[in-house]
Design an enzyme around this catalytic site. Structure first.
Site, PDB file in Angstrom:
ATOM      1  N   HIS A 129     -26.341  -6.949 -10.377  1.00 12.51           N
ATOM      2  CA  HIS A 129     -27.048  -5.667 -10.462  1.00 12.51           C
ATOM      3  C   HIS A 129     -26.279  -4.535  -9.787  1.00 12.51           C
ATOM      4  O   HIS A 129     -26.658  -3.361  -9.920  1.00 12.51           O
ATOM      5  CB  HIS A 129     -28.439  -5.802  -9.829  1.00 12.51           C
ATOM      6  CG  HIS A 129     -29.482  -4.988 -10.517  1.00 12.51           C
ATOM      7  ND1 HIS A 129     -29.181  -4.008 -11.440  1.00 12.51           N
ATOM      8  CD2 HIS A 129     -30.841  -4.998 -10.422  1.00 12.51           C
ATOM      9  CE1 HIS A 129     -30.293  -3.455 -11.874  1.00 12.51           C
ATOM     10  NE2 HIS A 129     -31.323  -4.040 -11.273  1.00 12.51           N
ATOM     11  N   ASP A 149     -26.566  -2.534 -15.038  1.00 13.38           N
ATOM     12  CA  ASP A 149     -27.950  -2.067 -14.997  1.00 13.38           C
ATOM     13  C   ASP A 149     -28.838  -2.959 -15.859  1.00 13.38           C
ATOM     14  O   ASP A 149     -28.369  -3.628 -16.788  1.00 13.38           O
ATOM     15  CB  ASP A 149     -28.039  -0.625 -15.500  1.00 13.38           C
ATOM     16  CG  ASP A 149     -27.313   0.360 -14.584  1.00 13.38           C
ATOM     17  OD1 ASP A 149     -27.226   0.075 -13.372  1.00 13.38           O
ATOM     18  OD2 ASP A 149     -26.832   1.391 -15.090  1.00 13.38           O
TER      19      ASP A 149
END
Length: 462
Positions: free
Chosen positions: A434, A438
C-alpha cells in the site's frame, strides 16, 4: 596413518558463508571417497559436501544450524598415508601442528578436544610431573561430571535423582519394581509407568503406590490415557530459518492491502479441458492447469499497469519497474516453502508456461533447483490447490509489490436473472504494497484479470 582436513569449499556465485543444515556422518564413521558428508544451504539452494578421500571421521567442526565461512575446516579424517595436515604445518612453521594438537574450543562441537578436555589437561599438568602428563596425553578426557551428581561415588545431590526419575516413563519402558509391588499394582489397576519411583535408580516402592492412590485413585485405573508434559526444543535451521526471516521482513516493512474477488471460471475450465483433449502431432504438449492461463492473464494486465511488476527498494526510495515479467510460483516442498521463478512469461505461450512450470515444480520438490531458478521474481502467485480455502491473505514476497493468491474452485448456484444455475466459481485473494500501490490500482488490476479469465478467448487475442 595421517590426518586429512576438509574445508568448506567455494559453493560459487560469490557466496562467503553457508549454513550447515545436515550431517550425513558422525564421529567414528568410516567413509568412502565421494560419500556425502554434509549439506549446506545458501539462499535456499542446498549443496552437498562429498569426501575427497577414504577415512575415519575423527572431528566435526560445526553443528547443524551454524553459519560456516568458506574455507573453514569442517571435517577431520584419519586416513592411510600422511594426509594433508603435515604439509600445512610445515608451510606455517609448525603453527598448524600446534593447532591440531590442541583443538580450539570454539571449533570443536563434536569429537575429541573442547573446553572440558582442555581444562582437565591443564589441571593434570599442574598436579603431575611433565613426564607423566605426556605419557597420558593421548588418553580420552573423562566425561564432565553431571550437574545432577556429586564427585564421590556417583551420589545424587539433594535428591536430584528422584527429580529425574519422577518423570512419567515412555511407552514401552519397563518400570523398576519388585514382584510384590507389581502384584499390588495389578490388583489396584495401576499402570506402573505413571508412578514416580523414589527408590534407588527410580525403583518404585510401597510408599509410592500409596501416594499415587492418594492423589487420585480414579486416574490409576485408566491405563490407556496419560498426561504428556514433555517439551521438545526444535532449532530453526536451513530453509525454515530463511522462510522465517523472509516473512518477518515482509510483514514488518510492508503495509499490506488485500483484495478478494470472485471469478466465474466455468468457461475457462471448459476451454482447458478441450485443449487437454486436443491431440497435436510433433512435440508432446504438457497438461494445462489453471496457472498457465492466470500467468498469461497477468502478462496482459501488467502491460496496462507496469507499476505492478516492480521491486520497491524502500531504503533508497526507488521503485525498480521491470519490463520482463518474471513470475514466482510459491511451491510447498518436503523441506518447506520455496519460490521457483518462470522467467520472461511475456515471451512464453500458454503451453510453454505450463512446461516451464512443471519443470521448476519438479526441481523444487526434488531439491535440485538452482539459485538462479529460485530468485529474480518480479511478481508472485501462491496457490494451495484444493486446500486453497475460500479466501486467504497472502504475504508479499519482499521486495515485490504484489502477490496473487488462488483459492479453491467450487460449484456454486449463481443467479442469472431468471434462475439459479450451477457455475464453477473461484476467489482470487491478492495483496499489494500500500506504500506504492493504491487500492484503486489494485482493484483495476484484479478486475482486468477477472475479465480475461471469465472470457478466456481474450487471453489469446493480441
Amino acid at each position: 596413518m595421517g590426518e586429512y582436513v576438509i574445508k568448506l569449499p567455494d559453493v560459487g556465485e560469490g557466496v562467503a558463508e553457508a549454513e550447515l543444515v545436515e550431517w550425513q556422518v558422525k564421529v567414528g564413521d568410516l567413509v568412502r571417497e565421494d560419500a556425502v558428508l554434509a549439506a549446506v544451504m545458501t539462499d535456499k539452494a542446498t549443496v552437498e559436501i562429498p569426501s575427497p578421500v577414504d577415512g575415519e571421521i575423527v572431528w566435526l567442526g560445526a553443528e547443524v544450524g551454524d553459519t560456516v565461512a568458506i574455507g573453514s575446516p569442517i571435517v577431520r579424517l584419519k586416513v592411510a598415508g600422511e594426509g594433508n595436515v603435515k604439509a600445512a604445518a610445515e608451510s606455517s612453521g609448525g603453527e598448524a601442528k600446534a593447532t591440531e594438537a590442541t583443538p580450539t574450543p570454539g571449533l570443536s562441537p563434536q569429537g575429541g578436544g573442547g573446553r572440558a578436555s582442555a581444562a582437565k589437561a591443564d589441571a593434570k599438568s599442574v598436579a603431575r610431573p611433565s613426564a607423566k602428563v605426556s605419557a597420558r596425553e593421548d588418553e580420552p578426557a573423562p566425561e564432565p561430571a553431571s550437574p545432577l551428581w556429586g564427585g564421590v561415588g556417583g551420589t545424587a545431590v539433594g535428591g536430584a535423582l528422584a527429580a529425574v526419575s519422577g518423570a512419567p516413563r515412555l511407552e514401552g519402558e519397563k518400570p523398576l519394581a519388585s514382584p510384590a509391588i507389581r502384584l499390588r499394582a495389578k490388583e489396584a489397576g495401576i499402570d506402573l509407568r505413571q508412578v514416580t519411583g523414589s527408590g534407588p535408580a527410580g525403583r518404585i516402592q510401597h510408599e509410592d503406590i500409596k501416594a499415587f492412590l492418594a492423589r487420585g485413585p480414579q486416574l490409576a485405573k485408566i491405563s490407556g490415557l496419560a498426561r504428556n508434559e514433555t517439551i521438545e526444543d526444535i532449532k530453526i535451521i536451513g530453509l525454515r530459518r530463511k522462510i522465517a526471516e523472509k516473512m518477518t521482513l515482509a510483514k514488518s516493512r510492508i503495509p499490506h492491502i488485500t483484495y478478494v474477488e470472485e471469478i466465474d471460471v466455468t468457461a475457462l475450465e471448459d476451454l482447458r479441458a478441450a485443449l487437454n483433449k486436443e491431440k497435436r502431432t510433433g512435440a508432446e504438449r504438457p497438461k494445462l492447469t489453471l496457472l498457465p492461463f492466470l500467468m498469461r492473464a497477468m502478462v496482459r494486465a501488467i502491460a496496462d499497469q507496469p507499476n505492478l511488476n516492480a521491486l520497491f527498494d524502500d531504503e533508497a526510495g526507488i521503485i525498480h519497474q521491470h519490463g520482463g515479467v518474471h513470475i514466482g510460483i510459491a511451491a510447498q516442498t518436503p523441506s518447506g516453502l520455496v519460490v521457483p521463478v518462470v522467467k520472461h512469461a511475456e515471451a512464453r505461450d500458454i503451453w510453454d508456461c505450463a512446461a516451464e512450470l512443471n519443470r521448476l515444480a519438479e526441481a523444487a520438490k526434488s531439491g535440485t533447483a538452482t539459485r538462479d531458478e529460485l530468485s529474480g521474481s518480479t511478481i508472485t502467485i501462491t496457490s494451495l490447490g484444493a486446500m486453497g480455502g475460500v479466501a486467504t491473505t497472502p504475504v508479499i514476497n519482499h521486495p515485490e509489490v504484489a502477490i496473487l493468491g488462488v483459492n479453491k474452485m467450487m460449484v456454486r448456484p449463481v443467479w442469472d436473472g431468471t434462475q439459479f444455475i450451477p457455475r464453477k466459481m473461484m476467489n482470487l485473494s491478492s495483496s499489494f504494497d500500500h506504500r506504492v500501490i493504491d487500492g484503486w490500482d489494485a482493484a483495476v488490476f484484479i478486475q482486468r484479470i477477472k475479465a480475461l479469465l471469465e472470457s478466456p478467448a481474450l487471453i489469446f487475442v493480441d
